[in-house]
Scaffold this motif. Structure first.
Motif, PDB file in Angstrom:
ATOM      1  N   GLY A  90       0.817  -1.215   0.000  1.00  0.00           N
ATOM      2  CA  GLY A  90       0.000   0.000   0.000  1.00  0.00           C
ATOM      3  C   GLY A  90       0.846   1.258   0.000  1.00  0.00           C
ATOM      4  N   ASN A  91       0.244   2.384  -0.407  1.00  0.00           N
ATOM      5  CA  ASN A  91       0.927   3.673  -0.432  1.00  0.00           C
ATOM      6  C   ASN A  91       0.858   4.328   0.951  1.00  0.00           C
ATOM      7  OD1 ASN A  91       1.480   3.496  -3.220  1.00  0.00           O
ATOM      8  ND2 ASN A  91      -0.587   4.243  -3.700  1.00  0.00           N
ATOM      9  N   VAL A  92       1.997   4.849   1.394  1.00  0.00           N
ATOM     10  CA  VAL A  92       2.070   5.526   2.690  1.00  0.00           C
ATOM     11  C   VAL A  92       2.201   7.032   2.441  1.00  0.00           C
ATOM     12  CG1 VAL A  92       3.332   5.722   4.865  1.00  0.00           C
ATOM     13  CG2 VAL A  92       3.199   3.519   3.683  1.00  0.00           C
ATOM     14  N   PRO A  93       1.340   7.870   3.025  1.00  0.00           N
ATOM     15  CA  PRO A  93       1.432   9.333   2.828  1.00  0.00           C
ATOM     16  C   PRO A  93       2.799   9.860   3.255  1.00  0.00           C
ATOM     17  CG  PRO A  93      -0.648   8.741   3.884  1.00  0.00           C
ATOM     18  CD  PRO A  93       0.190   7.504   3.866  1.00  0.00           C
ATOM     19  N   ASP A  94       3.233  10.961   2.593  1.00  0.00           N
ATOM     20  CA  ASP A  94       4.555  11.525   2.880  1.00  0.00           C
ATOM     21  C   ASP A  94       4.694  11.976   4.323  1.00  0.00           C
ATOM     22  OD1 ASP A  94       5.336  11.056   0.287  1.00  0.00           O
ATOM     23  OD2 ASP A  94       4.759  13.052  -0.426  1.00  0.00           O
ATOM     24  N   ASP A  95       3.630  12.584   4.869  1.00  0.00           N
ATOM     25  CA  ASP A  95       3.730  13.055   6.256  1.00  0.00           C
ATOM     26  C   ASP A  95       3.872  11.876   7.232  1.00  0.00           C
ATOM     27  OD1 ASP A  95       1.205  12.151   5.690  1.00  0.00           O
ATOM     28  OD2 ASP A  95       0.174  13.585   6.983  1.00  0.00           O
ATOM     29  N   GLU A  96       3.217  10.760   6.897  1.00  0.00           N
ATOM     30  CA  GLU A  96       3.346   9.571   7.729  1.00  0.00           C
ATOM     31  C   GLU A  96       4.757   8.989   7.628  1.00  0.00           C
ATOM     32  OE1 GLU A  96       1.938   6.811  10.486  1.00  0.00           O
ATOM     33  OE2 GLU A  96       0.989   8.635   9.717  1.00  0.00           O
ATOM     34  N   LYS A  97       5.320   9.020   6.416  1.00  0.00           N
ATOM     35  CA  LYS A  97       6.694   8.557   6.238  1.00  0.00           C
ATOM     36  C   LYS A  97       7.661   9.375   7.073  1.00  0.00           C
ATOM     37  CE  LYS A  97       6.354   6.685   1.518  1.00  0.00           C
ATOM     38  NZ  LYS A  97       6.865   6.816   0.133  1.00  0.00           N
ATOM     39  N   ASP A  98       7.463  10.709   7.056  1.00  0.00           N
ATOM     40  CA  ASP A  98       8.348  11.587   7.831  1.00  0.00           C
ATOM     41  C   ASP A  98       8.250  11.296   9.322  1.00  0.00           C
ATOM     42  OD1 ASP A  98       9.096  12.771   5.467  1.00  0.00           O
ATOM     43  OD2 ASP A  98       7.658  14.416   5.617  1.00  0.00           O
ATOM     44  N   ARG A  99       7.035  11.062   9.813  1.00  0.00           N
ATOM     45  CA  ARG A  99       6.857  10.775  11.239  1.00  0.00           C
ATOM     46  C   ARG A  99       7.539   9.457  11.611  1.00  0.00           C
ATOM     47  NH1 ARG A  99       1.517  12.847  10.630  1.00  0.00           N
ATOM     48  NH2 ARG A  99       0.664  10.746  10.450  1.00  0.00           N
ATOM     49  N   ILE A 100       7.368   8.439  10.780  1.00  0.00           N
ATOM     50  CA  ILE A 100       7.978   7.138  11.073  1.00  0.00           C
ATOM     51  C   ILE A 100       9.496   7.232  10.995  1.00  0.00           C
ATOM     52  CG2 ILE A 100       8.223   4.772  10.240  1.00  0.00           C
ATOM     53  CD1 ILE A 100       5.301   4.903   9.361  1.00  0.00           C
ATOM     54  N   LEU A 101      10.011   7.975   9.987  1.00  0.00           N
ATOM     55  CA  LEU A 101      11.456   8.161   9.853  1.00  0.00           C
ATOM     56  C   LEU A 101      12.033   8.878  11.060  1.00  0.00           C
ATOM     57  CD1 LEU A 101      13.877   7.747   7.977  1.00  0.00           C
ATOM     58  CD2 LEU A 101      13.394  10.005   6.985  1.00  0.00           C
ATOM     59  N   ALA A 102      11.245   9.807  11.634  1.00  0.00           N
ATOM     60  CA  ALA A 102      11.695  10.541  12.822  1.00  0.00           C
ATOM     61  C   ALA A 102      11.503   9.745  14.110  1.00  0.00           C
ATOM     62  CB  ALA A 102      10.953  11.873  12.915  1.00  0.00           C
ATOM     63  N   GLY A 103      10.931   8.553  14.002  1.00  0.00           N
ATOM     64  CA  GLY A 103      10.712   7.734  15.181  1.00  0.00           C
ATOM     65  C   GLY A 103       9.493   8.124  15.982  1.00  0.00           C
ATOM     66  N   ASN A 104       8.604   8.920  15.370  1.00  0.00           N
ATOM     67  CA  ASN A 104       7.390   9.362  16.063  1.00  0.00           C
ATOM     68  C   ASN A 104       6.270   8.370  15.778  1.00  0.00           C
ATOM     69  OD1 ASN A 104       5.424  10.774  17.405  1.00  0.00           O
ATOM     70  ND2 ASN A 104       5.223  12.373  15.844  1.00  0.00           N
ATOM     71  N   ILE A 105       6.179   7.331  16.586  1.00  0.00           N
ATOM     72  CA  ILE A 105       5.172   6.287  16.411  1.00  0.00           C
ATOM     73  C   ILE A 105       3.989   6.610  17.301  1.00  0.00           C
ATOM     74  CG2 ILE A 105       4.708   3.825  16.448  1.00  0.00           C
ATOM     75  CD1 ILE A 105       6.908   4.695  14.515  1.00  0.00           C
ATOM     76  N   ASP A 106       2.907   7.139  16.698  1.00  0.00           N
ATOM     77  CA  ASP A 106       1.765   7.575  17.506  1.00  0.00           C
ATOM     78  C   ASP A 106       0.571   6.620  17.409  1.00  0.00           C
ATOM     79  OD1 ASP A 106       1.232   8.114  14.897  1.00  0.00           O
ATOM     80  OD2 ASP A 106       0.740  10.232  15.163  1.00  0.00           O
ATOM     81  N   GLY A 107       0.630   5.631  16.539  1.00  0.00           N
ATOM     82  CA  GLY A 107      -0.486   4.697  16.422  1.00  0.00           C
ATOM     83  C   GLY A 107      -0.494   3.697  17.570  1.00  0.00           C
ATOM     84  N   ILE A 108      -1.681   3.380  18.081  1.00  0.00           N
ATOM     85  CA  ILE A 108      -1.789   2.453  19.210  1.00  0.00           C
ATOM     86  C   ILE A 108      -1.287   1.065  18.812  1.00  0.00           C
ATOM     87  CG2 ILE A 108      -3.406   1.299  20.756  1.00  0.00           C
ATOM     88  CD1 ILE A 108      -5.138   3.774  20.665  1.00  0.00           C
TER      89      ILE A 108
END
Length: 330
Positions: free
Chosen positions: A278-296
């Motif tokens: 699946g396609n991952v939005p760019d803002d979500e990619k940036d958050r994951i790359l920064a280590g900001n995991i906010d999903g439960i």
């Protein structure tokens, strides 16, 4: 507080300059000291109305004792100082109000974060409980089948042997019949002990993983599961929980059509990889790359892996990948 002190200090300097605009006199010095003290005393007042009244009184004193003639330039200077005081005090009050709101927001954020963490723990506990209940059900099923089938056959054999021993007249067969009866009795006792000793190790990891994978009905699924050797109970529960979270995340958020699931085992660790295209939005990619995991769900995966001394990683290069690495105990 520092901002308020600076405001009072600037006002004192301005009013003292205003008072002594026509020259420095003894009366002007006395009035200047009084104005300075009044402005500084106003800092110690908790009541805003008293604070504002003292500040205003310093302007009144400066106007009355500024000396004569009280011309237009003096009036304009006094108005400028008054405007500066009013604007500064208003800005100070606004700043304190927003600071208070910011502190409240931080407190609320910490409280919500704590509540969310507790909910995540409860959710993980409930998921583990579901797996445990499934294990208990499987254990009871196995115990029931052993009891109903093997137990009945052994009981019937013991009864038949007892009947044969009763009608037997050949003394030569009696020792063999007694030996056979002892063997059957021992078998019955061991069977009963095995039924009672069934425990959580009876979790069928393959069946649980396949049940979770079967939820991906709308995806083309490829699997490579290394299940040749037995896993520790904690590893089993963690693998089941991580795969469940990953599959739930795909069903909820992925717009892809294929999923790859790989479980590998080495001497010292095992790894579980779940990838969808699946396609991952760019803002979500940036958050994951920064280590900001906010999903439960993703946070639960991290917590499960780290609770066993392992770790979990998330990649967005080609679709979305959940990779968990768990150490094995030897």
């Amino acid at each position: 507080m520092l901002f308020d002190v600076i405001i009072r200090l600037l006002l004192a300097v301005g009013l003292i300059s205003f008072i002594n605009a026509n020259g420095i006199t003894t009366g002007g010095v006395v009035v200047s000291v009084c104005v300075f003290l009044i402005l500084e005393v106003s800092l110690l007042c908790d009541n805003k109305n008293v604070c504002y009244a003292l500040t205003a009184s310093s302007f009144v004193i400066a106007a009355l004792f500024s000396g004569k003639p009280f011309n237009g330039a003096h009036f304009m200077m006094l108005v400028m100082f008054g405007g500066f005081a009013i604007i500064s005090l208003i800005l100070y009050e606004k700043m304190m109000k927003y600071k208070k709101l910011l502190n409240m927001t931080r407190d609320d954020s910490k409280e919500l974060e704590k509540m969310l963490e507790e909910k995540n723990k409860r959710l993980m506990s409930e998921q583990d409980q579901q797996v445990h209940l499934a294990t208990l059900a499987e254990r009871n099923r196995i115990a029931r089948e052993i009891h109903d089938n093997v137990g009945h056959l052994l009981s019937r054999g013991i009864l038949l042997l007892g009947a044969i021993a009763t009608v037997n007249k050949d003394e030569k067969l009696k020792p063999q019949l007694d030996m056979l009866a002892g063997t059957l009795d021992e078998s019955m006792e061991k069977m009963r002990s095995s039924v009672h000793d069934l425990h959580d190790d009876s979790i069928d990891l393959k069946k649980n993983l396949e049940d979770i994978i079967s939820e991906l009905k709308n995806y083309e699924v490829t699997t490579d599961l290394d299940l040749d050797e037995e896993f520790d109970i904690k590893i089993k529960l963690s693998l089941i929980g991580i795969l469940k979270e990953a599959v739930t995340n795909i069903i909820k958020h992925s717009n892809g059509d294929s999923v790859s699931i790989i479980l590998q085992r080495n001497y010292s660790f095992c790894s579980l990889s779940v990838t969808d295209n699946g396609n991952v939005p760019d803002d979500e990619k940036d958050r994951i790359l920064a280590g900001n995991i906010d999903g439960i769900g993703l946070q639960n995966i991290l917590n499960r892996a780290r609770s066993l001394g392992g770790d979990a990683y998330f990649y967005t290069d080609e679709g979305f990948t959940v990779f968990a690495r768990l150490p094995l105990e030897h």
